[in-house]
Design a protein around this motif. Structure first.
Motif, PDB file in Angstrom:
ATOM      1  N   HIS A  61      -3.957  -4.358  -9.923  1.00  0.00           N
ATOM      2  CA  HIS A  61      -3.815  -5.620  -9.189  1.00  0.00           C
ATOM      3  C   HIS A  61      -2.398  -6.179  -9.268  1.00  0.00           C
ATOM      4  CE1 HIS A  61      -8.006  -5.613  -8.205  1.00  0.00           C
ATOM      5  NE2 HIS A  61      -8.360  -5.570  -9.469  1.00  0.00           N
ATOM      6  N   GLY A  62      -1.425  -5.298  -9.498  1.00  0.00           N
ATOM      7  CA  GLY A  62      -0.012  -5.662  -9.426  1.00  0.00           C
ATOM      8  C   GLY A  62       0.596  -6.126 -10.722  1.00  0.00           C
ATOM      9  N   ASP A  63      -0.068  -7.049 -11.404  1.00  0.00           N
ATOM     10  CA  ASP A  63       0.443  -7.610 -12.649  1.00  0.00           C
ATOM     11  C   ASP A  63      -0.738  -7.928 -13.550  1.00  0.00           C
ATOM     12  OD1 ASP A  63      -0.561 -10.204 -11.675  1.00  0.00           O
ATOM     13  OD2 ASP A  63       1.228 -10.234 -10.428  1.00  0.00           O
ATOM     14  N   THR A  64      -0.464  -8.355 -14.765  1.00  0.00           N
ATOM     15  CA  THR A  64      -1.568  -8.616 -15.694  1.00  0.00           C
ATOM     16  C   THR A  64      -2.375  -9.846 -15.292  1.00  0.00           C
ATOM     17  OG1 THR A  64      -0.271  -9.993 -17.225  1.00  0.00           O
ATOM     18  CG2 THR A  64      -0.225  -7.600 -17.572  1.00  0.00           C
ATOM     19  N   GLY A  65      -1.802 -10.712 -14.443  1.00  0.00           N
ATOM     20  CA  GLY A  65      -2.534 -11.871 -13.938  1.00  0.00           C
ATOM     21  C   GLY A  65      -3.428 -11.533 -12.759  1.00  0.00           C
ATOM     22  N   SER A  66      -3.404 -10.269 -12.321  1.00  0.00           N
ATOM     23  CA  SER A  66      -4.230  -9.787 -11.204  1.00  0.00           C
ATOM     24  C   SER A  66      -4.010 -10.592  -9.932  1.00  0.00           C
ATOM     25  CB  SER A  66      -5.720  -9.791 -11.588  1.00  0.00           C
ATOM     26  OG  SER A  66      -5.950  -8.975 -12.716  1.00  0.00           O
ATOM     27  N   SER A  67      -2.737 -10.894  -9.635  1.00  0.00           N
ATOM     28  CA  SER A  67      -2.429 -11.676  -8.439  1.00  0.00           C
ATOM     29  C   SER A  67      -2.517 -10.851  -7.162  1.00  0.00           C
ATOM     30  CB  SER A  67      -1.021 -12.288  -8.555  1.00  0.00           C
ATOM     31  OG  SER A  67      -0.021 -11.284  -8.441  1.00  0.00           O
ATOM     32  N   ASP A  68      -2.487  -9.514  -7.295  1.00  0.00           N
ATOM     33  CA  ASP A  68      -2.437  -8.619  -6.133  1.00  0.00           C
ATOM     34  C   ASP A  68      -1.251  -8.951  -5.238  1.00  0.00           C
ATOM     35  OD1 ASP A  68      -4.631  -6.594  -6.180  1.00  0.00           O
ATOM     36  OD2 ASP A  68      -5.828  -8.397  -6.508  1.00  0.00           O
ATOM     37  N   THR A  69      -0.129  -9.291  -5.876  1.00  0.00           N
ATOM     38  CA  THR A  69       1.134  -9.479  -5.168  1.00  0.00           C
ATOM     39  C   THR A  69       2.131  -8.446  -5.659  1.00  0.00           C
ATOM     40  OG1 THR A  69       2.096 -11.026  -6.776  1.00  0.00           O
ATOM     41  CG2 THR A  69       0.727 -11.966  -5.001  1.00  0.00           C
ATOM     42  N   THR A  70       3.189  -8.258  -4.877  1.00  0.00           N
ATOM     43  CA  THR A  70       4.271  -7.364  -5.263  1.00  0.00           C
ATOM     44  C   THR A  70       5.587  -7.938  -4.769  1.00  0.00           C
ATOM     45  OG1 THR A  70       5.222  -5.137  -5.004  1.00  0.00           O
ATOM     46  CG2 THR A  70       3.896  -5.981  -3.171  1.00  0.00           C
ATOM     47  N   PRO A  71       6.666  -7.825  -5.551  1.00  0.00           N
ATOM     48  CA  PRO A  71       7.977  -8.257  -5.078  1.00  0.00           C
ATOM     49  C   PRO A  71       8.643  -7.218  -4.184  1.00  0.00           C
ATOM     50  CG  PRO A  71       8.163  -7.441  -7.315  1.00  0.00           C
ATOM     51  CD  PRO A  71       6.700  -7.403  -6.967  1.00  0.00           C
ATOM     52  N   LEU A  72       7.993  -6.081  -3.989  1.00  0.00           N
ATOM     53  CA  LEU A  72       8.543  -4.984  -3.191  1.00  0.00           C
ATOM     54  C   LEU A  72       8.111  -5.112  -1.735  1.00  0.00           C
ATOM     55  CD1 LEU A  72       7.820  -2.176  -5.797  1.00  0.00           C
ATOM     56  CD2 LEU A  72       9.980  -3.386  -5.416  1.00  0.00           C
ATOM     57  N   ALA A  73       8.914  -4.562  -0.831  1.00  0.00           N
ATOM     58  CA  ALA A  73       8.735  -4.834   0.592  1.00  0.00           C
ATOM     59  C   ALA A  73       7.657  -3.993   1.266  1.00  0.00           C
ATOM     60  CB  ALA A  73      10.061  -4.623   1.314  1.00  0.00           C
ATOM     61  N   GLY A  74       7.516  -2.732   0.904  1.00  0.00           N
ATOM     62  CA  GLY A  74       6.608  -1.851   1.629  1.00  0.00           C
ATOM     63  C   GLY A  74       7.297  -1.194   2.803  1.00  0.00           C
ATOM     64  N   PRO A  75       6.569  -0.402   3.605  1.00  0.00           N
ATOM     65  CA  PRO A  75       7.171   0.306   4.741  1.00  0.00           C
ATOM     66  C   PRO A  75       7.872  -0.661   5.691  1.00  0.00           C
ATOM     67  CG  PRO A  75       4.960   1.143   4.309  1.00  0.00           C
ATOM     68  CD  PRO A  75       5.132  -0.075   3.452  1.00  0.00           C
ATOM     69  N   GLY A  76       9.126  -0.330   6.046  1.00  0.00           N
ATOM     70  CA  GLY A  76       9.911  -1.214   6.889  1.00  0.00           C
ATOM     71  C   GLY A  76       9.910  -0.788   8.338  1.00  0.00           C
ATOM     72  N   ALA A  77      11.042  -1.034   9.015  1.00  0.00           N
ATOM     73  CA  ALA A  77      11.142  -0.742  10.440  1.00  0.00           C
ATOM     74  C   ALA A  77      11.127   0.765  10.682  1.00  0.00           C
ATOM     75  CB  ALA A  77      12.418  -1.358  11.009  1.00  0.00           C
ATOM     76  N   GLY A  78      10.733   1.130  11.889  1.00  0.00           N
ATOM     77  CA  GLY A  78      10.667   2.542  12.253  1.00  0.00           C
ATOM     78  C   GLY A  78       9.240   3.004  12.372  1.00  0.00           C
ATOM     79  N   ALA A  79       9.069   4.196  12.902  1.00  0.00           N
ATOM     80  CA  ALA A  79       7.731   4.742  13.099  1.00  0.00           C
ATOM     81  C   ALA A  79       7.050   4.989  11.764  1.00  0.00           C
ATOM     82  CB  ALA A  79       7.814   6.051  13.885  1.00  0.00           C
ATOM     83  N   LEU A  80       5.791   4.612  11.672  1.00  0.00           N
ATOM     84  CA  LEU A  80       5.024   4.811  10.443  1.00  0.00           C
ATOM     85  C   LEU A  80       4.522   6.248  10.372  1.00  0.00           C
ATOM     86  CD1 LEU A  80       2.964   1.501  10.486  1.00  0.00           C
ATOM     87  CD2 LEU A  80       4.701   2.114   8.796  1.00  0.00           C
ATOM     88  N   ALA A  81       4.524   6.791   9.169  1.00  0.00           N
ATOM     89  CA  ALA A  81       4.025   8.146   8.934  1.00  0.00           C
ATOM     90  C   ALA A  81       3.147   8.132   7.698  1.00  0.00           C
ATOM     91  CB  ALA A  81       5.183   9.124   8.761  1.00  0.00           C
ATOM     92  N   SER A  82       2.201   9.053   7.639  1.00  0.00           N
ATOM     93  CA  SER A  82       1.275   9.119   6.509  1.00  0.00           C
ATOM     94  C   SER A  82       1.119  10.558   6.048  1.00  0.00           C
ATOM     95  CB  SER A  82      -0.090   8.552   6.916  1.00  0.00           C
ATOM     96  OG  SER A  82      -1.030   8.704   5.871  1.00  0.00           O
ATOM     97  N   LYS A  83       1.156  10.741   4.748  1.00  0.00           N
ATOM     98  CA  LYS A  83       0.930  12.053   4.147  1.00  0.00           C
ATOM     99  C   LYS A  83      -0.147  11.923   3.080  1.00  0.00           C
ATOM    100  CE  LYS A  83       2.995  15.494   1.070  1.00  0.00           C
ATOM    101  NZ  LYS A  83       4.170  15.843   0.243  1.00  0.00           N
ATOM    102  N   ARG A  84      -1.078  12.863   3.054  1.00  0.00           N
ATOM    103  CA  ARG A  84      -2.131  12.856   2.033  1.00  0.00           C
ATOM    104  C   ARG A  84      -1.846  13.916   0.980  1.00  0.00           C
ATOM    105  NH1 ARG A  84      -7.513  15.103   1.019  1.00  0.00           N
ATOM    106  NH2 ARG A  84      -7.236  16.541   2.757  1.00  0.00           N
ATOM    107  N   THR A  85      -1.755  13.483  -0.269  1.00  0.00           N
ATOM    108  CA  THR A  85      -1.691  14.425  -1.387  1.00  0.00           C
ATOM    109  C   THR A  85      -3.120  14.719  -1.800  1.00  0.00           C
ATOM    110  OG1 THR A  85       0.450  13.579  -2.151  1.00  0.00           O
ATOM    111  CG2 THR A  85      -0.886  14.797  -3.744  1.00  0.00           C
ATOM    112  N   ALA A  86      -3.585  15.925  -1.519  1.00  0.00           N
ATOM    113  CA  ALA A  86      -4.960  16.311  -1.806  1.00  0.00           C
ATOM    114  C   ALA A  86      -5.075  16.716  -3.270  1.00  0.00           C
ATOM    115  CB  ALA A  86      -5.392  17.456  -0.897  1.00  0.00           C
ATOM    116  N   LEU A  87      -5.819  15.944  -4.038  1.00  0.00           N
ATOM    117  CA  LEU A  87      -5.989  16.217  -5.466  1.00  0.00           C
ATOM    118  C   LEU A  87      -7.427  16.552  -5.813  1.00  0.00           C
ATOM    119  CD1 LEU A  87      -3.740  13.324  -6.856  1.00  0.00           C
ATOM    120  CD2 LEU A  87      -3.166  15.759  -6.690  1.00  0.00           C
ATOM    121  N   ALA A  88      -8.295  16.680  -4.781  1.00  0.00           N
ATOM    122  CA  ALA A  88      -9.716  16.961  -4.992  1.00  0.00           C
ATOM    123  C   ALA A  88     -10.307  15.968  -5.997  1.00  0.00           C
ATOM    124  CB  ALA A  88      -9.920  18.402  -5.472  1.00  0.00           C
ATOM    125  N   SER A  89      -9.885  14.735  -5.886  1.00  0.00           N
ATOM    126  CA  SER A  89     -10.258  13.705  -6.853  1.00  0.00           C
ATOM    127  C   SER A  89     -10.261  12.339  -6.182  1.00  0.00           C
ATOM    128  CB  SER A  89      -9.254  13.652  -8.017  1.00  0.00           C
ATOM    129  OG  SER A  89      -9.079  14.899  -8.639  1.00  0.00           O
TER     130      SER A  89
END
Length: 487
Positions: free
Chosen positions: A57-85
């Motif tokens: 949940h991001g921090d020990t207070g479980s705020s579910d916040t992050t100071p990080l931005a995440g995916p920015g401008a440009g086309a979005l892409a997705s890759k799956r790392t298959a771990l059978a888990s």
């Protein structure tokens, strides 16, 4: 594939059971959210990893916040790392390496993976002692990037990652503290979080709350009232430790010798029974610390009232009620298994009513009604800064299939949505499409989205995503980890 013993089944918590069953069952850039404004979040914990990536949940207070931005401008892409888990715990240390705790499809032995920050591929892995899985679900990273987790032997572990002489990565148990009789036979740890003295708070499914110091070996406990269970994780702040049982929310502190003490208890409306889309009878919330000043003045949960669930906000200082507001009414599904997102005076609640978990934990009891379509829903509630009440800002019917994460850098909510195969319908199927979405916290409107997959391999099973330092959004699924990027 081995079948878990009856004893093991009784040791699992609700989310662990769902995860185990799940693994067995198997654009152009658009404007981001409104201009970011500084909002208080829980203070950095000196004994935890980086803010936003140290816990599920991001921090020990479980705020579910992050100071990080995440995916920015440009086309979005997705890759799956298959771990059978199934991989519910995706954390990132100060060195930028994701540390992931998964439950493999075959054997179901909890396994730690160290991922390549640039590709998401597994660099190395370490199997832990098989046993209760839910303690692993709520692992966290300490201030040395070690994964802190309780394994199937009932030991508190600190798992580090290191490079050997050849330059290859390896994972190892750097420290171990057996909890012994602190965890009764047949019980298991469901959540853990550090305190401000470097000790580790933990709670068990059976209602035991304890404090462990792996520097001295001292472990002390307190049992909650008979009949109360702890089905979700716990949260820590300088003021104490918040625990929500199946009956009430608590703030606990510790005496000078480390003995836990109840500072206050607030019962909530737990309804007449478990609901479809919830794995236990009671609140599904990991309690969330938030507030307009220090970021921890208040504690928030969602109750389990029969007709309409309510957001409950309490004062951390004495447990008195700040406000109570109905939520998730637009979607028509009165229930949430997720921790609320809390930032400053705003709270965001995601509904899970009717979510098709593949199995239920032992002792969960029948739901009322016996089944329901996945309603979803997202609600924003703002609390008055002076603590004199709260009001709904917006309420919609978006079907979040993950715990949303709020970026305070861009003022954007990130999540994965589960859409019906036939638009406009409410049912779910094994062929449902999943899409990563960025949502404007001011309006609840989807700003940007990218389909990440179709079908049960991509089920995010109401697990939390994590924003990595490079902007990638890492989301666990029932078969591995999605890495969503832009550029």
């Amino acid at each position: 594939m081995s079948v878990p013993s009856a004893r093991l089944r009784t040791r699992r918590g609700p989310l662990a059971t769902a995860l185990a069953a799940a693994v067995l069952a198997l654009t152009a850039a658009v404007p981001a959210g409104a201009a970011p404004t500084a909002v208080p979040t829980p203070p950095h914990h000196p004994y935890a990893g980086p803010d936003g990536t140290a816990t599920m949940h991001g921090d020990t207070g479980s705020s579910d916040t992050t100071p990080l931005a995440g995916p920015g401008a440009g086309a979005l892409a997705s890759k799956r790392t298959a771990l059978a888990s199934a991989c519910p715990t995706v954390l990132v240390g100060a060195d930028g390496h994701p540390v992931v705790l998964c439950t493999p499809i075959f054997g179901q032995v909890p396994t730690v993976h160290l991922l390549d920050p640039s590709t998401g591929d597994s660099l190395t892995s370490l199997a832990l002692t098989k046993g209760s899985l839910l303690g692993g679900v709520y692992a966290y990273l300490d201030d040395r990037d070690r994964l802190v987790v309780v394994d199937g032997s009932g030991s508190l572990l600190r798992v580090g990652h290191h490079r050997d002489a050849s330059g290859a990565w390896r994972l190892s148990v750097d420290q171990r503290l057996p909890l012994g009789d602190a965890v009764p036979a047949g019980d298991a740890v469901t959540g853990l979080s550090p305190d401000w003295q470097g000790r580790v708070w933990f709670a068990t499914g059976g209602g035991v709350v304890g404090l462990a110091d792996d520097r001295t070996g001292r472990v002390t406990t307190l049992r909650l009232p008979a009949g109360e269970r702890v089905a979700n994780s716990i949260s820590t702040a300088p003021e104490g430790t918040a625990v929500t049982s199946t009956h009430a929310t608590y703030l606990l502190t510790a005496d000078a010798d480390g003995t836990p003490r109840i500072a206050w208890r607030q019962a909530y409306d737990r309804g007449q029974a478990r609901k479809p889309g919830l794995l236990s009878w009671g609140s599904g919330s990991t309690p969330t610390f938030l507030g307009p000043g220090t970021g921890t003045e208040w504690v928030a949960i969602v109750d389990n009232a029969d007709t309409t669930v309510r957001l409950k906000v309490y004062r951390t200082s004495d447990g008195s009620e700040v406000c109570s507001s109905p939520v998730l009414r637009a979607a028509g599904g009165p229930g949430s298994e997720n921790s609320p997102v809390g930032a400053g005076t705003s709270v965001y609640v995601a509904g899970t009513y009717g979510y098709p978990y593949p199995a239920l934990p032992d002792g969960a009891g029948s739901s009322v009604p016996s089944s329901a379509d996945f309603a979803g829903g997202l609600t924003r509630v703002d609390v008055r800064p002076d603590g004199t009440g709260c009001a709904v800002v917006w309420d919609n019917a978006l079907r979040s299939a993950a715990v949303p994460k709020l970026s305070t850098a861009t003022h954007t909510l990130h999540t994965v949505l589960r859409d019906p195969v036939i638009p406009g319908t409410k049912g779910t199927s094994l062929l449902d499409p999943y899409r990563y979405a960025q949502i404007d916290p001011e309006t609840g409107r989807v700003l940007r989205a990218k389909q990440v997959g179709i079908g049960s391999l991509y089920d995010t099973l109401q697990m939390a995503g994590t924003v990595a330092p490079d902007g990638a959004y890492l989301q666990g699924t029932v078969t591995g980890v999605l890495r969503i990027t832009a550029g």
